[in-house]
Design a protein around this motif. Structure first.
Motif, PDB file in Angstrom:
ATOM      1  N   VAL A  83       0.874  -1.168   0.000  1.00  0.00           N
ATOM      2  CA  VAL A  83       0.000   0.000   0.000  1.00  0.00           C
ATOM      3  C   VAL A  83       0.912   1.219   0.000  1.00  0.00           C
ATOM      4  CG1 VAL A  83      -1.727   1.306   1.284  1.00  0.00           C
ATOM      5  CG2 VAL A  83      -1.878  -1.180   1.168  1.00  0.00           C
ATOM      6  N   VAL A  84       0.783   2.049  -1.038  1.00  0.00           N
ATOM      7  CA  VAL A  84       1.690   3.173  -1.240  1.00  0.00           C
ATOM      8  C   VAL A  84       0.911   4.473  -1.082  1.00  0.00           C
ATOM      9  CG1 VAL A  84       3.221   4.335  -2.864  1.00  0.00           C
ATOM     10  CG2 VAL A  84       3.134   1.836  -2.806  1.00  0.00           C
ATOM     11  N   ILE A  85       1.377   5.324  -0.187  1.00  0.00           N
ATOM     12  CA  ILE A  85       0.789   6.646  -0.013  1.00  0.00           C
ATOM     13  C   ILE A  85       1.824   7.688  -0.433  1.00  0.00           C
ATOM     14  CG2 ILE A  85       1.454   6.753   2.429  1.00  0.00           C
ATOM     15  CD1 ILE A  85      -1.042   8.470   2.887  1.00  0.00           C
ATOM     16  N   GLU A  86       1.406   8.629  -1.262  1.00  0.00           N
ATOM     17  CA  GLU A  86       2.311   9.641  -1.806  1.00  0.00           C
ATOM     18  C   GLU A  86       1.794  11.021  -1.442  1.00  0.00           C
ATOM     19  OE1 GLU A  86       4.015  11.160  -6.171  1.00  0.00           O
ATOM     20  OE2 GLU A  86       3.136   9.161  -5.943  1.00  0.00           O
ATOM     21  N   VAL A  87       2.666  11.825  -0.839  1.00  0.00           N
ATOM     22  CA  VAL A  87       2.324  13.201  -0.489  1.00  0.00           C
ATOM     23  C   VAL A  87       3.386  14.118  -1.065  1.00  0.00           C
ATOM     24  CG1 VAL A  87       1.144  12.545   1.638  1.00  0.00           C
ATOM     25  CG2 VAL A  87       3.554  13.124   1.708  1.00  0.00           C
ATOM     26  N   GLY A  92       8.158  24.904   2.837  1.00  0.00           N
ATOM     27  CA  GLY A  92       9.301  24.556   3.674  1.00  0.00           C
ATOM     28  C   GLY A  92      10.242  23.596   2.992  1.00  0.00           C
ATOM     29  N   ILE A  93       9.686  22.591   2.316  1.00  0.00           N
ATOM     30  CA  ILE A  93      10.423  21.630   1.505  1.00  0.00           C
ATOM     31  C   ILE A  93       9.609  21.406   0.243  1.00  0.00           C
ATOM     32  CG2 ILE A  93      11.371  19.292   1.353  1.00  0.00           C
ATOM     33  CD1 ILE A  93      11.545  19.215   4.358  1.00  0.00           C
ATOM     34  N   LEU A  94      10.280  21.293  -0.881  1.00  0.00           N
ATOM     35  CA  LEU A  94       9.597  21.042  -2.142  1.00  0.00           C
ATOM     36  C   LEU A  94      10.000  19.678  -2.668  1.00  0.00           C
ATOM     37  CD1 LEU A  94       9.913  24.539  -3.905  1.00  0.00           C
ATOM     38  CD2 LEU A  94       7.999  23.629  -2.568  1.00  0.00           C
ATOM     39  N   GLY A  95       9.018  18.833  -2.928  1.00  0.00           N
ATOM     40  CA  GLY A  95       9.317  17.498  -3.427  1.00  0.00           C
ATOM     41  C   GLY A  95       8.251  16.501  -3.018  1.00  0.00           C
ATOM     42  N   THR A  96       8.580  15.239  -3.156  1.00  0.00           N
ATOM     43  CA  THR A  96       7.629  14.154  -2.915  1.00  0.00           C
ATOM     44  C   THR A  96       8.145  13.226  -1.832  1.00  0.00           C
ATOM     45  OG1 THR A  96       6.947  14.237  -5.235  1.00  0.00           O
ATOM     46  CG2 THR A  96       6.336  12.272  -4.008  1.00  0.00           C
ATOM     47  N   ASN A  97       7.233  12.691  -1.063  1.00  0.00           N
ATOM     48  CA  ASN A  97       7.550  11.705  -0.034  1.00  0.00           C
ATOM     49  C   ASN A  97       6.604  10.521  -0.216  1.00  0.00           C
ATOM     50  OD1 ASN A  97       8.306  10.261   2.196  1.00  0.00           O
ATOM     51  ND2 ASN A  97       7.921  11.882   3.678  1.00  0.00           N
ATOM     52  N   VAL A  98       7.163   9.330  -0.323  1.00  0.00           N
ATOM     53  CA  VAL A  98       6.369   8.117  -0.534  1.00  0.00           C
ATOM     54  C   VAL A  98       6.554   7.204   0.675  1.00  0.00           C
ATOM     55  CG1 VAL A  98       6.041   6.056  -1.953  1.00  0.00           C
ATOM     56  CG2 VAL A  98       6.521   8.260  -3.042  1.00  0.00           C
ATOM     57  N   ALA A 171       4.340  -3.667 -11.074  1.00  0.00           N
ATOM     58  CA  ALA A 171       4.104  -2.241 -11.300  1.00  0.00           C
ATOM     59  C   ALA A 171       5.152  -1.656 -12.234  1.00  0.00           C
ATOM     60  CB  ALA A 171       4.113  -1.495  -9.967  1.00  0.00           C
ATOM     61  N   VAL A 172       4.698  -0.806 -13.164  1.00  0.00           N
ATOM     62  CA  VAL A 172       5.627  -0.139 -14.075  1.00  0.00           C
ATOM     63  C   VAL A 172       6.455   0.881 -13.319  1.00  0.00           C
ATOM     64  CG1 VAL A 172       5.812   1.274 -16.150  1.00  0.00           C
ATOM     65  CG2 VAL A 172       4.059  -0.513 -16.006  1.00  0.00           C
ATOM     66  N   ASN A 173       5.811   1.647 -12.446  1.00  0.00           N
ATOM     67  CA  ASN A 173       6.522   2.639 -11.647  1.00  0.00           C
ATOM     68  C   ASN A 173       5.767   2.855 -10.346  1.00  0.00           C
ATOM     69  OD1 ASN A 173       8.484   4.421 -10.949  1.00  0.00           O
ATOM     70  ND2 ASN A 173       8.125   5.862 -12.619  1.00  0.00           N
ATOM     71  N   ILE A 174       6.505   3.085  -9.282  1.00  0.00           N
ATOM     72  CA  ILE A 174       5.896   3.263  -7.966  1.00  0.00           C
ATOM     73  C   ILE A 174       5.313   4.659  -7.832  1.00  0.00           C
ATOM     74  CG2 ILE A 174       6.339   3.251  -5.476  1.00  0.00           C
ATOM     75  CD1 ILE A 174       8.546   1.230  -5.982  1.00  0.00           C
ATOM     76  N   THR A 175       6.025   5.657  -8.341  1.00  0.00           N
ATOM     77  CA  THR A 175       5.590   7.045  -8.256  1.00  0.00           C
ATOM     78  C   THR A 175       5.911   7.746  -9.568  1.00  0.00           C
ATOM     79  OG1 THR A 175       5.973   9.171  -7.144  1.00  0.00           O
ATOM     80  CG2 THR A 175       7.777   7.611  -7.133  1.00  0.00           C
ATOM     81  N   GLN A 203      10.210   4.311   3.477  1.00  0.00           N
ATOM     82  CA  GLN A 203      10.042   5.689   3.046  1.00  0.00           C
ATOM     83  C   GLN A 203      10.958   5.930   1.848  1.00  0.00           C
ATOM     84  OE1 GLN A 203      11.083   8.589   6.015  1.00  0.00           O
ATOM     85  NE2 GLN A 203       9.835  10.191   5.098  1.00  0.00           N
ATOM     86  N   ILE A 204      10.401   6.458   0.764  1.00  0.00           N
ATOM     87  CA  ILE A 204      11.146   6.699  -0.464  1.00  0.00           C
ATOM     88  C   ILE A 204      11.060   8.180  -0.797  1.00  0.00           C
ATOM     89  CG2 ILE A 204      11.340   6.149  -2.918  1.00  0.00           C
ATOM     90  CD1 ILE A 204       9.934   3.493  -2.315  1.00  0.00           C
ATOM     91  N   ILE A 205      12.223   8.838  -0.922  1.00  0.00           N
ATOM     92  CA  ILE A 205      12.260  10.265  -1.252  1.00  0.00           C
ATOM     93  C   ILE A 205      13.329  10.504  -2.305  1.00  0.00           C
ATOM     94  CG2 ILE A 205      11.374  11.152   0.942  1.00  0.00           C
ATOM     95  CD1 ILE A 205      14.169  11.453   1.943  1.00  0.00           C
ATOM     96  N   PRO A 206      13.109  11.456  -3.220  1.00  0.00           N
ATOM     97  CA  PRO A 206      14.146  11.802  -4.203  1.00  0.00           C
ATOM     98  C   PRO A 206      15.401  12.322  -3.525  1.00  0.00           C
ATOM     99  CG  PRO A 206      12.001  12.695  -4.844  1.00  0.00           C
ATOM    100  CD  PRO A 206      11.848  12.186  -3.452  1.00  0.00           C
ATOM    101  N   ILE A 207      16.529  12.154  -4.191  1.00  0.00           N
ATOM    102  CA  ILE A 207      17.803  12.578  -3.599  1.00  0.00           C
ATOM    103  C   ILE A 207      17.823  14.081  -3.367  1.00  0.00           C
ATOM    104  CG2 ILE A 207      20.278  12.805  -4.077  1.00  0.00           C
ATOM    105  CD1 ILE A 207      20.262  10.064  -5.256  1.00  0.00           C
ATOM    106  N   SER A 208      17.209  14.855  -4.263  1.00  0.00           N
ATOM    107  CA  SER A 208      17.186  16.307  -4.082  1.00  0.00           C
ATOM    108  C   SER A 208      16.439  16.691  -2.804  1.00  0.00           C
ATOM    109  CB  SER A 208      16.533  16.982  -5.290  1.00  0.00           C
ATOM    110  OG  SER A 208      15.209  16.499  -5.474  1.00  0.00           O
ATOM    111  N   VAL A 209      15.344  16.007  -2.519  1.00  0.00           N
ATOM    112  CA  VAL A 209      14.583  16.272  -1.295  1.00  0.00           C
ATOM    113  C   VAL A 209      15.388  15.843  -0.069  1.00  0.00           C
ATOM    114  CG1 VAL A 209      12.455  15.761  -0.039  1.00  0.00           C
ATOM    115  CG2 VAL A 209      12.400  16.009  -2.518  1.00  0.00           C
ATOM    116  N   ALA A 210      16.089  14.705  -0.178  1.00  0.00           N
ATOM    117  CA  ALA A 210      16.910  14.232   0.931  1.00  0.00           C
ATOM    118  C   ALA A 210      18.009  15.235   1.275  1.00  0.00           C
ATOM    119  CB  ALA A 210      17.520  12.879   0.589  1.00  0.00           C
TER     120      ALA A 210
END
Length: 362
Positions: A83-87, A92-98, A171-175, A203-210
């Motif tokens: 079960v994947v939730i994406e916000v 304050g921070i720009l990007g995606t958190n999965v 799945a082709v892609n998670i996010t 928890q999966i986040i892009p490197i730029s957000v990290a």
């Protein structure tokens, strides 16, 4: 280039004199990984507290493991339904958190939220149970955002989350935020819910957000003295100007002498006011709500949803047992139901003693 050999396209490019470009993989230093682990520990600790309140069970989310990998590698490493939730971070921070949680764990969480004991979860996530686990994960992500706001000392806002059930093996892609061959930061936590769940939540986040999170953490930890004593470049006749760090001396303020004396209170004198009819008359016109209660019972959410016209609800009172008479929801007497001119009434048979009334007020 793969496995140390040149492909035919790369050989042709060399013959033409074209440079061979290879993908550059962004990575994190050990310090950045440690910082992300600490951020994850604090934020997911808040999420565990939120989940514990929702489930009424002890929840522990600990032991973060930080790694950098492509989305394709993550899917191959965890070929399970999640079960994947994406916000999205909007302020304050720009990007995606999965946030990804295994389907079996989600089934147990949804069963607990629906009033079950978690030992016999449903076989699959239907719309009702998916809505329940969606609310739980939504509350968890809200707790994460609040924790980050405190940690970074600035406001962190998130967008409304989207939730999906995905089989990572198919799945082709998670996010949609990153491509399947892009590298992201994966933070795996151990999640325990008493003796029902002992699993992992990811928890999966892009490197730029990290990297932005790490920068925010470092900036929030920097003291005013460190900001003042920043290195300043000094001009020089040589080709390379040496960097000279100016040390700024901070003199602590002198403490003033303060005369401290013990506080003294005047002695307390207990006074009693006599109860008279005059005092009672002041509240004679205050309205009170009188309720006659036939009985009570407790039902699970699933039982309430199954109620329909004709359903029978069994109460905790026996047939013929006195009913409770309550004033402003406080028990004061007991009685029996009577009929007066086609209307129901109640005849008081017992007045609760002052001691028993004291217990009901607590």
């Amino acid at each position: 280039m793969s496995e140390g050999f040149l492909s035919q396209e790369e050989i042709d490019a060399l013959l033409r004199g074209d440079p061979i470009s290879s993908p550059v993989v962004a990575d994190l230093s050990d310090i950045e990984k440690d910082a992300l682990g600490e951020i994850g520990n604090i934020s997911m600790g808040s999420a565990a507290t939120t989940l514990s309140v929702l489930l009424g069970r002890r929840v522990s989310i600990t032991t973060p493991r930080v790694s950098v990998a492509s989305m394709e590698k993550i899917k191959n490493q965890y070929p399970l339904p999640y079960v994947v939730i994406e916000v999205g971070y909007t302020h304050g921070i720009l990007g995606t958190n999965v946030l990804a949680i295994r389907e079996q764990d989600a089934l147990i969480i949804s069963d607990l939220m629906m009033g079950g004991d978690g030992t016999n979860p449903p076989p699959e996530l239907n719309e009702l149970y998916l809505s329940a686990v969606s609310e739980a994960m939504n509350q968890m992500m809200g707790g994460v955002a609040t924790s980050l706001s405190t940690l970074f000392r600035k406001k962190i806002d998130i967008s409304p989350p989207s939730i999906n059930l995905m089989d990572f093996a198919a799945a082709v892609n998670i996010t949609t935020a990153v491509a399947s061959d892009d590298h992201v930061v994966s933070i795996a936590f151990r999640m325990e819910v008493e003796d029902l769940i002992d699993s992992e939540i990811m928890q999966i986040i892009p490197i730029s957000v990290a990297k932005e999170m790490v920068d925010n953490l470092m900036n929030s930890m920097q003291s005013p003295e460190e900001i003042v004593a920043a290195p300043v470049a000094t001009p020089s006749k040589s080709a390379v100007a040496p960097q000279v760090q100016q040390q700024v001396a901070v003199t602590p303020p002198k403490q003033q002498q303060v005369n401290v004396q013990p506080v003294q209170f005047a002695p307390l004198v207990q006074q009693t006011l006599p109860v008279t009819d005059t005092n009672i008359n002041l509240i004679m016109d205050v309205p009170l709500q009188v309720t006659v209660e036939l009985g009570r019972t407790r039902k699970l959410i699933r039982d309430i949803l199954e109620l329909a016209p004709g359903s029978v609800i069994e109460l905790d009172k026996l047939a013929g047992e006195p009913v409770d008479i309550l004033v402003n929801s406080k028990l004061i007497a007991k009685g029996e139901v009577v009929v007066i001119d086609d209307n129901f009434g109640v005849r008081i048979t017992e007045i609760i003693s002052p001691l028993e009334r004291t217990y009901t007020l607590q």
